[in-house]
Design a protein around this motif. Sequence first.
Motif, PDB file in Angstrom:
ATOM      1  N   MET A  81       0.839  -1.186   0.000  1.00 30.34           N
ATOM      2  CA  MET A  81       0.000   0.000   0.000  1.00 30.34           C
ATOM      3  C   MET A  81       0.876   1.237   0.000  1.00 30.34           C
ATOM      4  O   MET A  81       2.020   1.208   0.435  1.00 30.34           O
ATOM      5  CB  MET A  81      -0.918   0.013   1.229  1.00 30.34           C
ATOM      6  N   GLN A  82       0.336   2.326  -0.529  1.00 26.53           N
ATOM      7  CA  GLN A  82       1.057   3.590  -0.598  1.00 26.53           C
ATOM      8  C   GLN A  82       0.172   4.701  -0.052  1.00 26.53           C
ATOM      9  O   GLN A  82      -1.038   4.684  -0.244  1.00 26.53           O
ATOM     10  CB  GLN A  82       1.438   3.898  -2.046  1.00 26.53           C
ATOM     11  N   TRP A  83       0.770   5.645   0.618  1.00 29.34           N
ATOM     12  CA  TRP A  83       0.030   6.796   1.112  1.00 29.34           C
ATOM     13  C   TRP A  83       0.845   8.059   0.835  1.00 29.34           C
ATOM     14  O   TRP A  83       2.068   8.037   0.820  1.00 29.34           O
ATOM     15  CB  TRP A  83      -0.277   6.656   2.607  1.00 29.34           C
ATOM     16  N   PHE A  84       0.141   9.142   0.618  1.00 30.07           N
ATOM     17  CA  PHE A  84       0.816  10.357   0.158  1.00 30.07           C
ATOM     18  C   PHE A  84       0.487  11.584   1.014  1.00 30.07           C
ATOM     19  O   PHE A  84       1.075  12.637   0.846  1.00 30.07           O
ATOM     20  CB  PHE A  84       0.413  10.653  -1.295  1.00 30.07           C
ATOM     21  N   GLY A  85      -0.457  11.459   1.930  1.00 28.59           N
ATOM     22  CA  GLY A  85      -0.848  12.595   2.743  1.00 28.59           C
ATOM     23  C   GLY A  85       0.010  12.736   3.987  1.00 28.59           C
ATOM     24  O   GLY A  85       0.907  11.927   4.264  1.00 28.59           O
ATOM     25  N   LYS A  86      -0.275  13.739   4.771  1.00 31.27           N
ATOM     26  CA  LYS A  86       0.476  14.009   5.995  1.00 31.27           C
ATOM     27  C   LYS A  86       0.111  13.034   7.098  1.00 31.27           C
ATOM     28  O   LYS A  86       0.951  12.631   7.888  1.00 31.27           O
ATOM     29  CB  LYS A  86       0.208  15.444   6.458  1.00 31.27           C
ATOM     30  N   GLY A  87      -1.158  12.653   7.162  1.00 30.84           N
ATOM     31  CA  GLY A  87      -1.612  11.765   8.226  1.00 30.84           C
ATOM     32  C   GLY A  87      -2.484  12.486   9.225  1.00 30.84           C
ATOM     33  O   GLY A  87      -2.541  13.715   9.278  1.00 30.84           O
ATOM     34  N   SER A  88      -3.168  11.724  10.048  1.00 27.57           N
ATOM     35  CA  SER A  88      -4.095  12.277  11.031  1.00 27.57           C
ATOM     36  C   SER A  88      -3.354  12.906  12.210  1.00 27.57           C
ATOM     37  O   SER A  88      -2.347  12.383  12.685  1.00 27.57           O
ATOM     38  CB  SER A  88      -5.017  11.170  11.544  1.00 27.57           C
ATOM     39  N   GLU A  89      -3.873  14.025  12.684  1.00 25.51           N
ATOM     40  CA  GLU A  89      -3.334  14.679  13.873  1.00 25.51           C
ATOM     41  C   GLU A  89      -3.881  14.049  15.150  1.00 25.51           C
ATOM     42  O   GLU A  89      -3.441  14.392  16.249  1.00 25.51           O
ATOM     43  CB  GLU A  89      -3.684  16.180  13.844  1.00 25.51           C
ATOM     44  N   ASP A  90      -4.833  13.136  15.006  1.00 27.54           N
ATOM     45  CA  ASP A  90      -5.498  12.551  16.171  1.00 27.54           C
ATOM     46  C   ASP A  90      -4.738  11.340  16.715  1.00 27.54           C
ATOM     47  O   ASP A  90      -5.329  10.306  17.053  1.00 27.54           O
ATOM     48  CB  ASP A  90      -6.928  12.143  15.809  1.00 27.54           C
ATOM     49  N   VAL A  91      -3.433  11.464  16.817  1.00 21.37           N
ATOM     50  CA  VAL A  91      -2.590  10.408  17.362  1.00 21.37           C
ATOM     51  C   VAL A  91      -1.948  10.923  18.643  1.00 21.37           C
ATOM     52  O   VAL A  91      -1.367  12.007  18.664  1.00 21.37           O
ATOM     53  CB  VAL A  91      -1.498   9.976  16.364  1.00 21.37           C
ATOM     54  N   GLU A  92      -2.079  10.153  19.716  1.00 24.01           N
ATOM     55  CA  GLU A  92      -1.438  10.463  20.985  1.00 24.01           C
ATOM     56  C   GLU A  92      -0.268   9.492  21.172  1.00 24.01           C
ATOM     57  O   GLU A  92      -0.471   8.293  21.276  1.00 24.01           O
ATOM     58  CB  GLU A  92      -2.415  10.314  22.153  1.00 24.01           C
ATOM     59  N   ASP A  93       0.923  10.022  21.215  1.00 23.35           N
ATOM     60  CA  ASP A  93       2.115   9.188  21.335  1.00 23.35           C
ATOM     61  C   ASP A  93       2.563   9.172  22.790  1.00 23.35           C
ATOM     62  O   ASP A  93       3.110  10.134  23.301  1.00 23.35           O
ATOM     63  CB  ASP A  93       3.221   9.733  20.431  1.00 23.35           C
TER      64      ASP A  93
END
Length: 281
Positions: free
Chosen positions: A1-13
């Motif tokens: 799979m390939q992805w090109f966007g920045k990604g979700s900001e709804d991640v808590e690390d």
Amino acid sequence: MQWFGKGSEDVEDRRSGGGGKTILGGGIGIIVVVLGLIFGKDLTGLVGQLPVEGAGQQTEAKTGVPEDAEGRFVANVLQSTREVWEQEFQKMNQTYENPKLVLFRDGVQTTCGYAQSSVGPFYCPGDHKVYIDLSFYDDLKNRFGAAGDFAQAYVIAHEVGHHVQNLLGISEKLDQARGQVSEKEYNRLSVKLELQADFFAGLWAHNAQNLKDFKLDEGDIEEALTAANAIGDDKLQKQATGEVQPDSFTHGTSAQRMYWFKKGFETGDIKQGDTFNSSNL
């Protein structure tokens, strides 16, 4: 799979520290799938809602798209689930609420109680968050032979599927049955809930193909089916004890899990995913 966007900001690390103090409230308690309690590993991890009497010491979380490659991958998968489910909820004249996704190590304090990494990835309906220790992916690859980035994406999409069930009120079927039906019947309902989450993961894969920042590669769906096959109740029980006990199934057989994921992927139609009233179980 390939992805090109920045990604979700709804991640808590929360990977920089431990999971906080273990403080569990009264009431129904934390629900970990029976297989996890018996064999020490819940492979898809559904945790039930638990009232908490006090707040544990929480690990300080960094919110946003993580900087490392594994974290960015998770953020992009989460973003793709958001775009797909926003479209699906619009069709139903409803508004989709994106879940938070929490990355942790070893253990984590949640509204549903304290959970160790051994329970596997899980969704907590009490705080609308998906939790995952990324070391689970090592187990998925090395212990269960389900390698590949799309197998990893399937795990996230399955847990987001539980969030969708929560938003639509479907999870209440299991909550209402707790204590009212036999253990055998309760397990049967749990299987239906889990298989529907697999269907929702397939539905996500079907619609993600049309996203501008996401692309499936040849072999991706086979990776997801391999993962679904690897974590069927029958296969896990056979590997662990040499015996299979259908009445104790909580997630469904390998064949059922593959069937419902594939059905979701092939139809892309949420109306086809009513596992509670299906005869194909």
